[in-house]
Design a protein around this motif. Structure first.
Motif, PDB file in Angstrom:
ATOM      1  N   SER A  23      -1.585   6.848  -4.228  1.00 30.26           N
ATOM      2  CA  SER A  23      -3.393   6.725  -4.093  1.00 30.26           C
ATOM      3  C   SER A  23      -3.407   8.049  -3.627  1.00 30.26           C
ATOM      4  O   SER A  23      -4.131   8.139  -4.037  1.00 30.26           O
ATOM      5  N   ASP A  34      -9.600  -1.093   1.585  1.00 31.46           N
ATOM      6  CA  ASP A  34      -9.802  -1.925   1.566  1.00 31.46           C
ATOM      7  C   ASP A  34      -8.373  -2.963   1.143  1.00 31.46           C
ATOM      8  O   ASP A  34      -8.392  -3.991   1.723  1.00 31.46           O
ATOM      9  N   LYS A  93      -5.757   8.847  -6.013  1.00 30.62           N
ATOM     10  CA  LYS A  93      -7.078   9.319  -5.888  1.00 30.62           C
ATOM     11  C   LYS A  93      -7.848  10.325  -4.436  1.00 30.62           C
ATOM     12  O   LYS A  93      -8.907   9.926  -4.661  1.00 30.62           O
ATOM     13  N   GLN A 133     -10.085   4.932   1.529  1.00 31.93           N
ATOM     14  CA  GLN A 133     -10.680   3.967   0.534  1.00 31.93           C
ATOM     15  C   GLN A 133     -10.054   2.779  -0.113  1.00 31.93           C
ATOM     16  O   GLN A 133      -9.888   1.585   0.566  1.00 31.93           O
ATOM     17  N   GLU A 134      -8.655   3.045  -0.197  1.00 34.29           N
ATOM     18  CA  GLU A 134      -8.167   1.763  -0.920  1.00 34.29           C
ATOM     19  C   GLU A 134      -7.354   1.161   0.163  1.00 34.29           C
ATOM     20  O   GLU A 134      -7.846   0.149   0.413  1.00 34.29           O
ATOM     21  N   PHE A 139       1.355  -1.465  -0.086  1.00 37.93           N
ATOM     22  CA  PHE A 139       0.093   0.061   0.248  1.00 37.93           C
ATOM     23  C   PHE A 139       0.971   1.439   0.084  1.00 37.93           C
ATOM     24  O   PHE A 139       1.743   1.483   0.741  1.00 37.93           O
TER      25      PHE A 139
END
Lengths: 314, 307
Positions: free
Chosen positions: B283, B298, B287, B294-295, B278
């Motif tokens: 990210s 998840d 995004k 959110q990523e 991650f």
């Protein structure tokens, strides 16, 4: 109760800033060479500094630290000397009892001391942990707070007429806030001699005991210091920054950080010492006879001792 | 300007030193009782702080420390929580923008000054000469967690949770490591830092991280009682006592860890993510904040951590 004048706090800082007529420091940056120069500029007072002046030194140092063009900071004094330390009139006034007034409590004292001098936001630690390389260019008196500033620098270069001590050693004895740092520099034996006698070292003796890096004739001092600064500024900026960060850790691990905190407490405790009849008391004598009278009385007291034998005769 | 020459935000990086309007902190002093209250006041952002906000917080702390009418400082958050930490919006800015040169190490080091140097927030709170109380409800994350750790006393409501999300992005951060070692021991600290798992108020109490857990409706009252208990003591007793704590902490090694920590955290900013890991920065860039969070959720959702 008489209102005692505070020498710290937001209001005090704003008031002092408004009152200040001319800055204590001259500040110049040679961007091409990567060198900043901070010059103490109160020559008529032998560069003696009052509390807001120490804060100004810290602020100027920040400015140099955060200037990407600067790799090396040089501290020096205008006029006859590097600096004679804290302005003793302020010390006397700060401690003088006014009729009906009460002495400052220990809490107020340590807040002030830590803010202006020996705490994490004071000038002492600012120098010890400065992220840029620091050089003290010393001539004449290097006394008191200025001695602490200079000895905290990475490199010290002095002219032949330079003398080193902290007058505080003669008034309140060995001071703790940079004791470990000085022990690392000159060794315990020499430091104890300095602190217990209060005797000033001349440039030659300071070189011998490794307090300083180099002695130069007075007329070559500026040049020799510039040479050293330029040599350092040839190094990669990142290598100097990382190197200084590592030195900071090493000093803290060697005990400098812990002794700074313990020393600040010890210093405030020293404020409470009682002087016996016949012993010299700076604040009391200063209150009675003024600063000049007090310094004269102090001189009388040491006149037959080896203290008087340094080149300055002081 | 070349990113390599970008100066530290203390002096001239506008985005980094920009103050919030209205100000981040509500500041009140109850002179009679000797208590200053600093309230983080960006509830719509879960009190997430920008670097400018953190500088404001440092200044307020110093103001209270130097105020002779103050003996105790209470930190609390307006709205749903204490604070969720640092505002992710500036993190992309901090780590550099695509296409620019890699940031120099000295810039990375200097930009951390307002948080990690001796004049920064963490040490200003940890070594404050007045007694400090963190009044925690909801999220106590990131810099807020670090601030609560630095306070003398932490009182939390039952819904409080404690961790630093940065543990998931860059690993164990050094600045409060040693404090956590001293408060909850090496094992629990390592567990929190290596897993990034948040501790509940009750767990935090059991581990010795906080002093007291109370129902949310009683939180104000309990903090008040604690503050008054301390403020009854003589001014000199509080300040001299705190100065003595500073000495003890520094002898125990905290001061050295703070100095080293500033360097270590600078080093950590050079982290490189492998494929499949991650990557917060990427990210965020792709995004935006909501998408990145959110990523992250998840990414960690099927791990046993999620409960």
């Amino acid at each position: 109760m008489t209102e005692r004048k505070k020498t710290y706090g937001k209001e005090w800082r704003e008031e002092t800033k408004a009152k200040k007529q001319q800055p204590y420091c001259l500040y110049e940056v040679d961007k091409e060479k990567g060198i900043a120069r901070i010059t103490f500029n109160k020559p008529e007072k032998l560069n003696a500094a009052v509390n807001p002046d120490w804060i100004e030194i810290v602020e100027r140092t920040y400015e140099a630290v955060n200037d990407p063009a600067v790799k090396v900071i040089i501290y020096k004094g205008a006029g006859r000397c590097f600096g004679s330390g804290a302005d003793a009139t302020e010390i006397i006034a700060g401690d003088t009892l006014k009729p009906g007034g009460r002495p400052r409590g220990q809490g107020e004292r340590i807040i002030e001391l830590r803010r202006n001098f020996y705490g994490r936001r004071g000038f002492n630690q600012e120098i010890h942990y400065c992220p840029k390389v620091t050089i003290a260019q010393i001539h004449g008196y290097c006394y008191g707070g200025h001695f602490q500033m200079a000895s905290g620098c990475d490199i010290l270069i002095a002219s032949e007429d330079a003398t080193f001590t902290h007058p505080g050693y003669r008034y309140i004895g060995p001071m703790g806030e940079d004791m470990v740092h000085l022990m690392l520099r000159v060794g315990t034996a020499k430091l104890k001699e300095m602190m217990f006698t209060g005797r000033a070292l001349d440039a030659e003796e300071a070189l011998q005991c490794k307090l300083i890096n180099k002695v130069a004739p007075l007329d070559k001092l500026e040049e020799e210091t510039a040479k050293m600064a330029e040599l350092i500024a040839l190094q990669a900026a990142d290598s100097l920054a990382i190197g200084k960060a590592n030195f900071g850790t090493a000093l803290a691990l060697a005990g400098v950080q812990a002794m700074s905190s313990a020393g600040a407490v010890g210093h405030v405790w020293q404020h409470m010492m009682r002087s016996e009849p016949g012993e010299f008391n700076l604040v009391r004598t200063g209150r009675e006879r003024g600063l000049k009278g007090a310094l004269q009385a102090n001189k009388e007291r040491w006149k037959d001792s080896s203290l008087m034998k340094n080149p300055q005769g002081n | 300007m070349n990113s390599d020459e970008r100066p530290s935000y203390i002096v001239s990086d506008e985005k980094f030193s920009q103050r919030s309007d209205p100000p981040y902190c509500l500041y009140e002093v109850d002179k009679k009782r000797g208590i200053a209250t600093i309230t983080f006041n960006k509830p719509h952002k879960l009190n997430a702080a920008t670097p400018g906000d953190l500088q404001e917080l440092t200044e307020k702390t110093i103001e209270a420390e130097e105020d002779s009418d103050v003996k105790v400082i209470v930190y609390k958050g307006a709205g749903p929580c204490f604070t969720s930490g640092v505002d992710l919006e500036w993190i992309t800015h901090a780590f550099g923008v695509k296409g620019e040169r890699r940031l120099s190490q000295r810039y990375r080091y200097l930009r951390l000054q307002p948080i990690l140097s001796r004049q920064g927030l963490h040490q200003s709170v940890l070594y404050c000469l007045k007694a400090t109380i963190a009044q925690v409800h909801g999220y106590c994350y990131g810099t807020g967690f670090s601030l609560a750790t630095a306070c003398d006393i932490v009182i939390a409501s039952e819904d409080a949770t404690f961790t630093n999300p940065a543990f998931k992005y860059i690993g164990a951060t050094p600045e409060d490591m040693v404090l956590l070692f001293l408060t909850m021991g090496v094992k629990k600290t390592k567990e929190m830092m290596l897993t990034g798992q948040a501790f509940s108020a009750q767990d935090a109490l059991n581990y010795g991280l906080i002093n007291k857990v109370v129902p949310k409706t009683k939180l104000d009252e309990e903090v008040n009682i604690m503050a008054e208990k301390i403020a009854r003591h003589p001014f000199d007793a509080v300040v001299m006592g705190k100065a003595n704590f500073e000495v003890a902490l520094d002898i125990a090694g905290v001061g050295a860890c703070e100095v080293a920590g500033h360097a270590q955290e600078t080093w950590q900013s050079n982290i490189q993510y492998q494929p499949g890991e991650f990557n917060l920065i990427k990210s965020l860039a792709n995004k935006g904040i909501k998408g990145a969070i959110q990523e992250r959720e998840d990414f960690f959702s099927d791990t046993p951590l999620k409960r």
